[in-house]
Design a protein around this motif. Sequence first.
Motif, PDB file in Angstrom:
ATOM      1  N   ARG A   8       0.899  -1.142   0.134  1.00 30.98           N
ATOM      2  CA  ARG A   8      -0.092   0.050   0.168  1.00 30.98           C
ATOM      3  C   ARG A   8       0.799   1.155  -0.087  1.00 30.98           C
ATOM      4  NH1 ARG A   8      -4.018  -0.379   4.741  1.00 30.98           N
ATOM      5  NH2 ARG A   8      -2.114  -0.031   5.736  1.00 30.98           N
ATOM      6  N   HIS A   9       0.184   2.258  -0.586  1.00 32.66           N
ATOM      7  CA  HIS A   9       1.033   3.572  -0.551  1.00 32.66           C
ATOM      8  C   HIS A   9       0.716   4.158   0.771  1.00 32.66           C
ATOM      9  CE1 HIS A   9       2.586   7.276  -2.081  1.00 32.66           C
ATOM     10  NE2 HIS A   9       1.288   7.934  -1.382  1.00 32.66           N
ATOM     11  N   ALA A  10       1.754   4.718   1.665  1.00 31.96           N
ATOM     12  CA  ALA A  10       1.700   5.359   2.598  1.00 31.96           C
ATOM     13  C   ALA A  10       2.049   6.868   2.383  1.00 31.96           C
ATOM     14  CB  ALA A  10       2.540   4.779   3.723  1.00 31.96           C
ATOM     15  N   GLU A  11       1.551   7.882   3.011  1.00 33.85           N
ATOM     16  CA  GLU A  11       1.975   9.330   2.885  1.00 33.85           C
ATOM     17  C   GLU A  11       2.941   9.438   4.101  1.00 33.85           C
ATOM     18  OE1 GLU A  11      -1.148  12.056   2.532  1.00 33.85           O
ATOM     19  OE2 GLU A  11      -2.614  10.865   1.744  1.00 33.85           O
ATOM     20  N   ILE A  12       3.860  10.204   3.811  1.00 33.68           N
ATOM     21  CA  ILE A  12       4.788  10.348   4.719  1.00 33.68           C
ATOM     22  C   ILE A  12       4.766  11.121   5.816  1.00 33.68           C
ATOM     23  CG2 ILE A  12       7.382  11.186   5.070  1.00 33.68           C
ATOM     24  CD1 ILE A  12       8.112  10.233   2.092  1.00 33.68           C
ATOM     25  N   GLN A  46       7.582   5.148  16.080  1.00 24.81           N
ATOM     26  CA  GLN A  46       7.591   3.689  15.917  1.00 24.81           C
ATOM     27  C   GLN A  46       8.617   3.360  14.703  1.00 24.81           C
ATOM     28  OE1 GLN A  46       3.730   2.127  14.664  1.00 24.81           O
ATOM     29  NE2 GLN A  46       3.152   2.212  17.026  1.00 24.81           N
ATOM     30  N   ALA A  47       9.527   4.422  14.252  1.00 30.02           N
ATOM     31  CA  ALA A  47      10.538   4.401  13.171  1.00 30.02           C
ATOM     32  C   ALA A  47      11.639   3.594  13.856  1.00 30.02           C
ATOM     33  CB  ALA A  47      10.814   5.720  12.662  1.00 30.02           C
ATOM     34  N   LYS A  54       1.934  11.266   7.438  1.00 32.43           N
ATOM     35  CA  LYS A  54       0.846  10.716   8.460  1.00 32.43           C
ATOM     36  C   LYS A  54       1.651   9.565   9.277  1.00 32.43           C
ATOM     37  CE  LYS A  54      -3.325  11.782   5.738  1.00 32.43           C
ATOM     38  NZ  LYS A  54      -4.522  11.128   5.249  1.00 32.43           N
ATOM     39  N   LEU A  55       2.909   9.431   9.052  1.00 32.69           N
ATOM     40  CA  LEU A  55       3.698   8.213   9.495  1.00 32.69           C
ATOM     41  C   LEU A  55       3.773   8.747  11.161  1.00 32.69           C
ATOM     42  CD1 LEU A  55       5.844   6.842   6.862  1.00 32.69           C
ATOM     43  CD2 LEU A  55       3.938   6.025   7.641  1.00 32.69           C
ATOM     44  N   ASP A  56       3.721   7.665  11.912  1.00 37.61           N
ATOM     45  CA  ASP A  56       4.099   7.876  13.199  1.00 37.61           C
ATOM     46  C   ASP A  56       5.756   7.670  13.470  1.00 37.61           C
ATOM     47  OD1 ASP A  56       4.028   8.373  16.041  1.00 37.61           O
ATOM     48  OD2 ASP A  56       3.449   6.306  16.484  1.00 37.61           O
ATOM     49  N   LYS A  57       6.392   8.799  13.707  1.00 38.99           N
ATOM     50  CA  LYS A  57       7.992   8.570  13.856  1.00 38.99           C
ATOM     51  C   LYS A  57       8.467   8.002  15.106  1.00 38.99           C
ATOM     52  CE  LYS A  57       8.658  12.844  11.111  1.00 38.99           C
ATOM     53  NZ  LYS A  57       7.989  12.416   9.970  1.00 38.99           N
TER      54      LYS A  57
END
Length: 62
Positions: free
Chosen positions: A2-6, A13-14, A8-11
């Motif tokens: 799936r495509h993920a918008e950068i 958990q990176a 909206k990502l939770d940093k």
Amino acid sequence: MRHAEIGKLDKSQARHVWDVAEYCRRTGINKAEERRLIRVLGRFASSHELQMNIVRPQTRIR
């Protein structure tokens, strides 16, 4: 996949992912251990995976 918008990502958990050869070079791990880690983990791994799989020789204290 799936495509993920950068945006909206939770940093929180990176994870930082290392190139195994670079990690070994920076931490002074010998070539034989580096080859073993690449065989076990692949070319890239998290720092936790690397630390848990490094076999260091025991030092004699006496």
